[in-house]
Design an enzyme around this catalytic site. Structure first.
Site, PDB file in Angstrom:
ATOM      1  N   ASP A   1      -1.096  -1.259   5.168  1.00 48.70           N
ATOM      2  CA  ASP A   1      -0.756  -2.665   5.477  1.00 48.70           C
ATOM      3  C   ASP A   1       0.734  -2.875   5.219  1.00 48.70           C
ATOM      4  OD1 ASP A   1      -2.130  -2.445   2.561  1.00 48.70           O
ATOM      5  OD2 ASP A   1      -0.364  -3.727   2.476  1.00 48.70           O
TER       6      ASP A   1
ATOM      7  N   ASP B   1       1.857  -5.304   3.234  1.00 46.32           N
ATOM      8  CA  ASP B   1       1.852  -6.210   2.082  1.00 46.32           C
ATOM      9  C   ASP B   1       1.967  -7.648   2.613  1.00 46.32           C
ATOM     10  OD1 ASP B   1       1.499  -6.370  -0.710  1.00 46.32           O
ATOM     11  OD2 ASP B   1       3.611  -6.830  -0.967  1.00 46.32           O
TER      12      ASP B   1
HETATM   13  N1  LIG Z   1      -0.173  -4.189  -0.374  1.00 43.18           N
HETATM   14  C1  LIG Z   1      -0.619  -3.439  -1.379  1.00 43.18           C
HETATM   15  N2  LIG Z   1      -0.234  -3.701  -2.661  1.00 43.18           N
HETATM   16  C2  LIG Z   1      -0.661  -2.927  -3.669  1.00 43.18           C
HETATM   17  N3  LIG Z   1      -1.500  -1.885  -3.526  1.00 43.18           N
HETATM   18  C3  LIG Z   1      -1.907  -1.592  -2.291  1.00 43.18           C
HETATM   19  N4  LIG Z   1      -2.707  -0.628  -1.822  1.00 43.18           N
HETATM   20  C4  LIG Z   1      -2.798  -0.771  -0.484  1.00 43.18           C
HETATM   21  N5  LIG Z   1      -2.070  -1.821  -0.058  1.00 43.18           N
HETATM   22  C5  LIG Z   1      -1.496  -2.349  -1.164  1.00 43.18           C
END
Ligand SMILES: Nc1ncnc2[nH]cnc12
Ligand SMILES: CSC[C@H]1O[C@H](OP(=O)(O)O)[C@H](O)[C@@H]1O
Length: 257
Positions: free
Chosen positions: A220, A222
């Site tokens: 992703d 974030d």
């Molecule tokens: N955005 C994110 N923040 C922290 N850990 C993650 N693991 C996968 N995506 C994450």
């Protein structure tokens, strides 16, 4: 059992599915720090270039049924259990959020640095209670292991995903994801990807004199990227399925080389 090369990963890369691996034992290991997060599966990889099977120990960081939150993972027990079996090399997989546009969901990153954003609430050292020790942590990952892993990047090419040769992992406490302000600050700090698992795992591996390299698999963007949509568990899990397949292929090819 002499285990010279190992894979230490998370649930979804179960290597039984990877080509060339066969299951030889499941071990329940006890350590002075309690039980590890899962039984340890020992697999053999029949690598043609090495002549004899390579033993690989596999542990599920969050438990077999993903019952352990990131702050509940018994990192001391996990590292101690692997070390007690003779493990001296760890390749750790992790699902991460991307902090850079060019690191697309499903890309792999072989990081070379970590920024610690855990809160000091996870047990983070073996050196306490009368046994004082200090280890250098300037380079948290093992460069020789990194270059080995980087050479396997071609195995991902056909899947349209890229392997990024270096990067900085921000390891946050969680289990909540970051605020938008934090996410933007991590970008300003030079963060490439973010997870909740790199620490204290990497620190404990260093103390145990285990060569350690994390392979980050992006799931992703974030929450910093307007075009990316804010991270959700569904988003992570959706990309994890493809990532796990790519990881299996990657691991299979890596041990062939
Ligand atoms: N955005 C994110 N923040 C922290 N850990 C993650 N693991 C996968 N995506 C994450
Ligand atoms: C469900 S997303 C957050 C979770 O995913 C990563 O776990 P792992 O490193 O074991 O793949 C991340 O570090 C968080 O713990």
């Amino acid at each position: 059992m002499d285990i010279s090369t190992e894979l230490f990963g998370f649930d979804c890369t179960k290597s039984e599915g990877a080509s060339g691996f066969s299951h030889v034992a499941t071990l329940k290991v006890k350590t002075p720090w309690g039980p590890p997060s899962s039984p340890i599966s020992v697999l053999h990889h029949s690598s043609s270039s090495h002549g004899k099977p390579i033993p690989i120990a596999f542990i599920s960081r969050h438990g077999l049924h993903h019952e352990l939150a990131p702050h509940e993972v018994p990192n001391q027990a996990n590292i101690a259990a692997l070390r007690s079996l003779g493990v001296r090399t760890v390749v750790a997989f992790s699902a991460v959020g991307s902090l850079q546009e060019e690191i697309k969901p499903r890309d792999f990153v072989v990081p070379d640095q970590i920024i610690d954003r855990t809160k000091g609430i996870r047990p983070f050292t073996f050196f306490e209670g009368g046994m004082v020790g200090h280890v250098g942590f300037a380079d948290p990952f093992e460069p020789r292991l990194a270059s080995l892993v980087q050479k396997c990047g071609h195995s991902l090419a056909g899947e349209g995903v890229r392997l990024h040769d270096k990067g900085t992992v921000i390891c946050m406490e969680g289990p909540q994801f970051s605020t938008r302000a934090e996410s933007k600050m991590y970008r300003a700090w030079g963060g490439s990807v973010i997870n909740m698992s790199a620490l204290p795992e990497a620190k404990l591996a260093k103390e145990a004199e285990i060569a350690y390299q994390m392979i980050c698999m992006s799931t992703d963007y974030d929450c910093w990227f307007e075009g990316g949509g804010d991270v959700t568990v569904e988003m992570v899990m959706g990309n994890m399925k493809a990532n796990a397949e790519n990881a299996r292929r990657f691991v299979g090819r890596c041990w062939m080389s």
